[in-house]
Design a protein around this motif. Structure first.
Motif, short mmCIF file in Angstrom:
data_model
loop_
_atom_site.label_atom_id
_atom_site.label_comp_id
_atom_site.label_asym_id
_atom_site.label_seq_id
_atom_site.Cartn_x
_atom_site.Cartn_y
_atom_site.Cartn_z
N ALA A 1 0.89 -1.26 -0.15
CA ALA A 1 0.15 0.05 -0.09
C ALA A 1 0.82 1.24 -0.03
CB ALA A 1 -1.03 0.04 1.31
N VAL A 2 1.90 1.21 0.74
CA VAL A 2 2.77 2.47 0.87
C VAL A 2 3.50 2.65 -0.50
CG1 VAL A 2 5.24 3.20 1.63
CG2 VAL A 2 3.62 2.32 3.52
N PHE A 3 3.92 1.76 -1.25
CA PHE A 3 4.55 1.47 -2.50
C PHE A 3 3.65 2.32 -3.45
CE2 PHE A 3 6.66 0.31 -6.57
CZ PHE A 3 7.74 0.07 -6.24
N LYS A 4 2.51 1.77 -3.55
CA LYS A 4 1.49 2.50 -4.48
C LYS A 4 1.06 3.81 -4.35
CE LYS A 4 -1.22 -1.52 -5.36
NZ LYS A 4 -2.30 -2.51 -4.55
N LEU A 5 1.00 4.23 -3.06
CA LEU A 5 0.90 5.55 -2.75
C LEU A 5 1.96 6.57 -2.96
CD1 LEU A 5 -1.27 5.72 0.61
CD2 LEU A 5 -1.75 7.14 -1.57
N ALA A 6 2.99 5.87 -2.66
CA ALA A 6 4.32 6.64 -2.75
C ALA A 6 4.56 7.21 -4.21
CB ALA A 6 5.79 5.98 -2.08
N GLY B 1 2.63 7.68 -6.67
CA GLY B 1 1.72 8.51 -7.26
C GLY B 1 1.97 9.99 -6.67
N VAL B 2 2.05 10.12 -5.39
CA VAL B 2 2.29 11.40 -4.74
C VAL B 2 3.77 12.11 -5.13
CG1 VAL B 2 0.54 11.01 -2.97
CG2 VAL B 2 2.86 10.39 -2.60
N LEU B 3 4.74 11.22 -5.39
CA LEU B 3 6.02 11.75 -5.70
C LEU B 3 6.10 12.14 -6.89
CD1 LEU B 3 8.54 9.22 -4.07
CD2 LEU B 3 8.08 11.53 -3.37
N ILE C 1 11.05 2.53 -5.80
CA ILE C 1 10.32 3.62 -6.00
C ILE C 1 10.74 4.62 -6.78
CG2 ILE C 1 9.12 5.29 -4.25
CD1 ILE C 1 8.65 3.20 -2.25
N MET C 2 12.10 4.70 -6.34
CA MET C 2 12.79 6.06 -7.01
C MET C 2 12.93 5.93 -8.60
SD MET C 2 15.80 5.82 -3.92
CE MET C 2 16.96 6.92 -4.52
N GLN C 3 13.17 4.39 -9.19
CA GLN C 3 13.22 4.47 -10.65
C GLN C 3 11.81 4.72 -11.14
OE1 GLN C 3 14.46 0.29 -10.10
NE2 GLN C 3 16.58 0.59 -10.46
N SER C 4 10.79 4.27 -10.51
CA SER C 4 9.35 4.57 -10.92
C SER C 4 9.26 6.12 -11.20
CB SER C 4 8.30 3.89 -10.16
OG SER C 4 7.32 4.32 -10.51
N THR C 5 9.50 6.87 -9.93
CA THR C 5 9.42 8.29 -9.96
C THR C 5 10.31 9.07 -10.85
OG1 THR C 5 8.98 7.99 -7.64
CG2 THR C 5 9.38 10.26 -8.40
N ALA C 6 11.62 8.53 -11.24
CA ALA C 6 12.36 9.17 -12.12
C ALA C 6 11.89 8.93 -13.66
CB ALA C 6 13.77 8.57 -12.08
N THR D 1 2.13 11.82 4.40
CA THR D 1 2.45 12.97 4.22
C THR D 1 3.46 12.83 2.84
OG1 THR D 1 4.59 12.67 5.59
CG2 THR D 1 2.77 13.89 6.62
N TRP D 2 3.46 14.26 2.25
CA TRP D 2 4.20 14.15 1.00
C TRP D 2 4.66 15.47 0.55
CZ3 TRP D 2 -0.76 12.96 1.05
CH2 TRP D 2 -1.55 13.40 0.29
N GLY D 3 5.68 15.88 -0.10
CA GLY D 3 6.22 17.17 -0.59
C GLY D 3 7.15 16.98 -1.40
N SER D 4 7.63 18.25 -1.77
CA SER D 4 9.05 18.80 -2.72
C SER D 4 9.37 20.16 -2.12
CB SER D 4 8.74 18.16 -3.99
OG SER D 4 7.60 18.98 -4.53
N VAL D 5 10.67 20.28 -2.50
CA VAL D 5 11.11 21.59 -2.32
C VAL D 5 12.07 21.73 -3.77
CG1 VAL D 5 12.99 23.09 -1.34
CG2 VAL D 5 11.22 21.75 -0.06
#
Ligand code: ACO
Length: 325
Positions: free
Chosen positions: A219-224, A226-228, A258-263, A317-321
């Motif tokens: 569940a964490v993986f799937k949410l992560a 998307g929001v990233l 997760i990092m590869q998928s986001t990238a 929680t999620w976010g970016s700078v």
């Protein structure tokens, strides 16, 4: 005159005790818990993590990272007018870890407080410090992520105890006429609180509940993922920039997949992603400033480059700078 914040220096600290996957697997085997280097590397990309020695708290790791950041910025601790520590593993219930760091730095008087947003903690803390600097209430801030997650792991639960490590990273953030931090974006959704939590608390002098980390990994993986993607796009849009402007992607270091998928979603090649999860594991609020400092010190990150820092964690929680370094 516009007022911005900019990164004046970075620092980090890892406790000296390093455990490879094989070292950890051997320790777990003594307790009858079976795991392997092969399983951990294949599912997570983690090869090693650092664990703090008994008696060493988040504030001890934080103060070491803070000293390195102060040195990199050529600041004296006395010049600080704000200290924020992001942590979910504070030394005590209270006072805050930030006040302990302040005292260990030998200073007093400036505001010092903790931010608790689990693995997004550093992004939250940086956003708060940026807002305070732009509002004119601080000029020289120390923003730290520090964790001793080894203290909240259940070493009988192989699905979680192989994932995390201890460490600290810090940023010296100063008021500037030039940006600096280009955009910040932070969010939370408490309906997901149960998929990643430490469901314990102190009451009547006892610890109640189960004060070790619980996680529904899938569940964490799937949410992560998307929001990233979403928060990175929001920060880029706020700054009026495209994905192609990102020189370095510095995501929270939870899992290489997760990092590869986001990238991939952001069309950032893996050569432009700072990866430390292999050597540090997941150090929660410390992972982003640790990765940032490593890539600054080894010369990959250069002044003038554009950095996307982003995190996701319990809460949810999620976010970016977005940063012009
Ligand atoms: N060693 C060996 N086998 C293991 C281990 C282990 N350490 N852990 C689990 N297994 C076994 C399971 O028991 C299961 O066996 P079974 O099929 O016989 O039942 C099998 O491996 C598969 O387990 P899954 O949980 O389905 O494995 P999955 O592929 O989902 O990987 C993981 C688990 C790595 C946790 C993955 O879900 C994930 O990466 N999730 C993201 C969570 C994350 O990164 N969290 C970090 C904190 S959150 C944050 O920082 C944002």
């Amino acid at each position: 005159m516009s007022r911005y914040s900019r990164i004046a220096g970075t620092g980090s600290h890892l406790p000296p005790r390093r455990l490879s996957n094989a070292d950890l697997a051997a320790e777990l085997a003594i307790q009858g818990v079976e795991t392997s280097d092969e399983w951990i590397v294949e599912r997570t990309g983690i090869r090693a993590r650092h664990f703090a020695a008994e008696g060493v708290g988040s504030s001890d790791l934080a103060v070491q990272a803070a000293r390195h950041a102060l040195e990199a910025a050529s600041w004296q601790a006395q010049e600080l007018d704000l200290i924020i520590v992001a942590t979910s593993t504070p030394d005590m219930v209270f006072p805050s870890t930030a006040t302990m760091v302040q005292h260990k730095l030998g200073i007093a008087g400036c505001p010092a407080f903790d931010v608790q947003a689990v693995c997004t903690g550093f992004i939250y803390a940086l956003s708060v410090a940026d807002a305070m600097i732009r509002a004119g209430s601080a000029k020289k801030a120390l923003v730290i992520g520090a964790e001793v997650f080894s203290r909240i792991l259940d070493f009988k639960d192989r699905t979680t105890c192989v994932l995390f490590g201890d460490g600290a990273g810090a940023v010296a953030l100063e008021a500037s006429d030039q940006p600096g931090l280009l955009a910040t974006d932070i969010h939370a959704d408490g309906k997901h609180r149960d998929i990643l939590c430490v469901p314990g608390h102190v009451s009547g002098g006892s610890v109640l509940g189960d004060p070790v980390l619980k996680m529904d990994g899938q569940a964490v993986f799937k949410l992560a993922v998307g929001v990233l993607e979403e928060t990175a796009r929001t920060s880029l849009a706020k700054a009026g920039l495209q994905e192609s402007a990102i020189d370095w992607l510095i995501p929270h270091q939870a899992n290489i997949r997760i990092m590869q998928s986001t990238a991939r979603k952001l069309k950032v090649p893996m050569e432009k992603v700072v990866v430390t999860v292999d050597q540090h594991g997941n150090t929660s609020a410390a992972s982003i400033p640790l990765a940032l400092d490593l890539a600054v010190r080894d010369g990959r990150i250069q002044r003038g480059q554009t950095l996307m820092l982003e995190g996701v964690g319990g809460g949810f929680t999620w976010g970016s700078v977005l940063v012009k370094y």
